[in-house]
Every structure is written in structure tokens, then in C-alpha cells.
Design an enzyme around this catalytic site. Structure first.
Site, short mmCIF file in Angstrom:
data_model
loop_
_atom_site.label_atom_id
_atom_site.label_comp_id
_atom_site.label_asym_id
_atom_site.label_seq_id
_atom_site.Cartn_x
_atom_site.Cartn_y
_atom_site.Cartn_z
CD GLU A 1 1.08 -2.20 5.05
OE1 GLU A 1 0.23 -1.28 5.03
OE2 GLU A 1 1.98 -2.32 4.20
CB CYS B 1 0.48 -8.82 2.12
SG CYS B 1 2.01 -9.65 1.66
CG HIS C 1 4.19 -4.90 2.93
ND1 HIS C 1 2.88 -4.47 2.95
CD2 HIS C 1 4.19 -6.06 2.20
CE1 HIS C 1 2.13 -5.32 2.24
NE2 HIS C 1 2.90 -6.30 1.78
NE ARG D 1 0.68 -5.09 -9.56
CZ ARG D 1 1.82 -5.73 -9.75
NH1 ARG D 1 2.26 -5.99 -10.96
NH2 ARG D 1 2.55 -6.12 -8.71
N1 PCA Z 1 3.98 -9.90 -0.66
C1 PCA Z 1 2.71 -9.97 -1.32
C2 PCA Z 1 2.19 -11.37 -1.05
C3 PCA Z 1 3.35 -12.13 -0.51
C4 PCA Z 1 4.38 -11.12 -0.23
O1 PCA Z 1 5.47 -11.34 0.33
C5 PCA Z 1 1.76 -8.84 -0.95
O2 PCA Z 1 2.24 -7.75 -0.57
O3 PCA Z 1 0.56 -9.01 -1.01
#
Ligand code: PCA
Length: 199
Positions: free
Chosen positions: A79, A142, A166, A89
């Protein structure tokens, strides 16, 4: 050796597993010049930053790489940016569901990752795993973690690199989602190792 705090998340949103933690706990203890310290984090807007910062204060890592699940992503995505906004959401694991809330009332609108996102994506691709830099970590827990860590580091520990990556779903999570992209756990681990090797 330099210390790298690597975090993963617990399951959320009705899932039984979170690939981020499954991959993080399978990483070796050392990669290149880095000694890895894994940490499991709660999917909670209110508890995630206190949890990670408590460990940061004790461990004093040279860098923090947080990992989370983003179902639907078609590869491992470092990211580039965290934004100063919570907009859930679905409720988090505490049942909390903030809508259009700033994370830091006086903070900047956004903070850039201080890890080398393009080098990370290139290293993951070179290892044979799909990857690209992502320009949004969303507005859920996240992003809250990424923005909060970057904001803390900018004020308190400017030499500590912070970033987020991610990961997509695992094959077992897409059985009821025809056509959805998934990646095997071994590939996620290999991709994370490649990303860490260029930090
Ligand atoms: N993904 C979520 C929160 C925890 C996770 O593993 C997110 O992308 O915000």
C-alpha cells in the site's frame, strides 16, 4: 541485526481464517539482515493502535510491516498511502462501525508509506507471485492501522519505516465465490519473503 515487527490480523467479517496471520506466522525468523517479530492484531478500530504501539515501545523495531486480507485483490499489494478516515462498511470485531470519522482530528489528510513499495512489488513479481502497488488501503481497520502507524512514526520515531501489504483470499475462502482470485498460502509466504528481502 535489524528488527522487523511483522503484524497479521485475526479473522473478521464472518471468515474463519485470516490469510495475513497464517502467512506471517509461517515466515522464517530471519530474512537477509532482518530479524522478524510476528504480532497478531485485533480487527478493532479502537484497540489496534494501542496494541501495536505497546509492542513498538517495548521492542523498538527498525521497521514495521503490517499485513491484512483484501478479498478480491489479484496479488500481493504493497500500500502506497494511508488516509485520515474511518468509514466502515461492516462492523469491526467489537461491533464498532465508524462512518466518515477522521482518525486524527489535527492530522494530515494522508500519509505515504515509508517502505519502498515499488521495490517490494517488483521483488514479489520476480519471485513469480502477482503483485502491484495499491493506491488505497480502503477505509477500514487496515487503513486505520497504516495511517495511525505512519502518523505516530512521523512524530515519535521518524527513523522507523512503516508500511502495509494486502494479501488476497486463500483458495479455501473462495469456494462459494465462483471466479474469485485466490493465492495458495505457500505463495503468499514466498511473496512476503521477497518483499522483506528488499526492505
Ligand atoms: N483486512 C481488513 C481489516 C483486517 C484485515 O485483514 C482491512 O483491509 O481493513
Amino acid at each position: 541485526m535489524k528488527k522487523l515487527l511483522v503484524t497479521g490480523f485475526e479473522p473478521f467479517g464472518g471468515e474463519k481464517i485470516n490469510p495475513s496471520w497464517e502467512a506471517v506466522i509461517r515466515l522464517p525468523e530471519k530474512i537477509g539482515g532482518w530479524e522478524l517479530k510476528p504480532l497478531l492484531l485485533p480487527v478493532s478500530f479502537q484497540r489496534v493502535l494501542p496494541a501495536v504501539l505497546e509492542t513498538v515501545e517495548v521492542l523498538r523495531p527498525d521497521a514495521v510491516l503490517s499485513v491484512g486480507q483484501a478479498g478480491g485483490r489479484e496479488g500481493l499489494t504493497p500500500e502506497r498511502i494511508g488516509i485520515n478516515l474511518d468509514d466502515a462498511r461492516i462492523p469491526d470485531n467489537d461491533g464498532f462501525c465508524p462512518v466518515d470519522c477522521p482518525i486524527e482530528a489535527e492530522g494530515p489528510a494522508a500519509c505515504f508509506s515509508t517502505l519502498p513499495v515499488k521495490d517490494m512489488a517488483a521483488a514479489i513479481e520476480k519471485a513469480g507471485i502477482p503483485s502491484r502497488v495499491s493506491n488505497t488501503a480502503g477505509t477500514y481497520v487496515c487503513n486505520h492501522l497504516l495511517y495511525g502507524l505512519l502518523h505516530y512514526a512521523a512524530h515519535t520515531r521518524p527513523s522507523m519505516g512503516c508500511g502495509f501489504l494486502h494479501v488476497p483470499w486463500l483458495p479455501e475462502q473462495t469456494k462459494d465465490k465462483p471466479g474469485a482470485f485466490s493465492l495458495r498460502l505457500e505463495e503468499m509466504v514466498k511473496g512476503l519473503e521477497a518483499a522483506i528481502s528488499v526492505l
